[in-house]
Design an enzyme around this catalytic site. Structure first.
Site, PDB file in Angstrom:
ATOM      1  CE  LYS A  60      -4.280   1.426   0.132  1.00  7.64           C
ATOM      2  NZ  LYS A  60      -5.341   1.045  -0.806  1.00  7.64           N
ATOM      3  CG  ASP A  65      -6.738  -1.634  -1.958  1.00  5.34           C
ATOM      4  OD1 ASP A  65      -5.659  -1.770  -2.574  1.00  5.34           O
ATOM      5  OD2 ASP A  65      -7.280  -0.523  -1.797  1.00  5.34           O
TER       6      ASP A  65
END
Ligand code: NAI
Ligand code: MG
Length: 354
Positions: A191, A224
């Site tokens: 991320k 994600d």
């Protein structure tokens, strides 16, 4: 010469699946000398620590260990045995294969992926500040001074360190794993857009290694998006290279893709030591009933045999597991059957020894 192996049965279903694993490994004819060491809840009660020094020392002597799950006592102030073992022995790489198994109904076929999880850093390093303590207050003051930002007074804090040293060795390990296991692609999850200096660093080290090793395919993906893609098209992935926390989460997701925690084996590897263990925990909800699925532990035993140079015996166990699953007569309740842990172990053992 016998292979010296430390066996830590663990808590909950641990001793049940450890016995099953031992039965199967012995059925292959492998010459293993087991040294059994206790760690976990019972030892904590007796000795005041869940991981006595002698257990660590024994693993250091044998260099190779296999363990069942250990319950992490909540609120006792003790660190998780698992995290402590990984850190003390510097087992920086967790390797967790997930492949579609015959006879196990799942949404996806042809899944064959391996999670490689960094095992020592990230939010798991254990640097935490409890809400309301003077330490938390001091850190809050320091953070305000350094960044001008305010952390709420009622916040607890956990620190997320990712170092060049830590990232580089796991990245190199992953590329080496691809080469030595005939794999083709590394997908690095991160991320980095939000955590620029921790995940961002991990990513940049991965990109550097990819540039140095152009014959290994490489891609990176935000964690994600990677999670979503794994649920839709898991067969397009090969080796997933992940920082600690994402690796923990996606290991269970990948286990779910191929039939659940009862089937997911793993290894924790460092330069010097290797500790094999299933991905699952101590399963207190089914412990003591003899119905835990031993296959995750048995396949961890196969990984151990391969690690000590007994590749043929490891393959024999893996084929025996496939055969028993494919036949479908003997399986534990998590796979929709009615058999016991012992039944499954005996069926697999009978298959390996033929
Ligand atoms: P868990 O993996 O023990 O259980 C989750 C669910 O999966 C439960 O419904 C359980 O019955 C089922 N399950 C797990 N293994 C199974 C097997 N072999 N056969 C059939 N069903 C199985 O996870 P949970 O409940 O979050 O953790 C329980 C304890 O285990 C906690 O104290 C946790 O800290 C510890 N733990 C230890 C690990 C280790 O020693 N490596 C890893 C994960 C958790
Ligand atoms: Mg986990």
């Amino acid at each position: 010469m016998a292979h010296l192996v430390t066996l830590i049965p663990g808590d909950g279903i641990g001793p049940e699946v450890a016995d099953a694993m031992r039965l199967v490994v012995e059925a292959t004819g492998a010459d293993v000398e087991w040294v059994v060491e206790e760690a976990g809840a019972a030892v904590l009660e007796r000795e005041g620590t869940p991981l006595p020094d002698r257990v660590l020392e024994q693993v250091q002597r044998s260099r190779v260990a296999i363990k069942g799950p250990v319950t992490t006592p909540v609120g006792t102030g003790f660190r998780s045995v698992n995290v402590a073992l990984r850190q003390e022995l510097d087992l920086f790489a967790a390797v967790r294969p997930s492949r579609s198994l015959p006879g196990v109904p799942t949404r996806h076929r042809d899944v064959d992926l391996v999670v490689i999880r960094e095992n020592t850093e990230d939010l798991y390093q254990g640097i935490e500040f409890e809400r309301g303590t003077p330490q938390a207050a001091a850190l809050r003051d320091e953070l305000r001074r350094l960044t001008g930002r305010t952390v709420r007074e009622d916040a607890g804090l956990t620190v997320k360190p990712i170092s060049v040293t830590g990232a580089r060795r796991i990245v190199r390990f992953a590329f080496e794993f691809v080469r030595s296991n005939g794999r083709r692609k590394v997908t690095l999850g991160h991320k980095a857009n939000i955590m620029r200096f921790s995940d961002g660093l991990f990513l940049s080290i991965g990109q550097q290694e990819a540039a140095d090793q152009p014959d290994v395919a490489f891609e990176d993906m935000q964690i994600d998006q990677l999670s979503m893609r794994l649920t839709r098209e898991p067969e397009t992935f090969d080796v997933l290279l992940l920082p600690n926390l994402y690796g923990d989460i996606l290991s269970d997701l990948c286990a779910g893709l191929v039939g659940g925690l009862g089937l997911a084996a793993g290894a924790n590897l460092g330069w010097e030591y290797a500790v094999f263990e299933p991905v699952h925990g101590s399963a207190p909800d089914i412990a003591g009933r003899g119905v835990a699925n031993p296959i995750a532990m048995i396949l961890s035993g196969a990984m151990l045999l391969r690690h000590v140079g007994e590749g043929d015996r490891a393959s024999a166990i893996e084929s025996a597991v496939d055969t028993v699953l494919e036949r479908g007569e003997i399986r534990t309740p998590d796979l929709g059957g009615g058999s016991t842990t012992r039944d499954v172990a005996e069926a697999i053992a009978a298959e390996v020894s033929v």
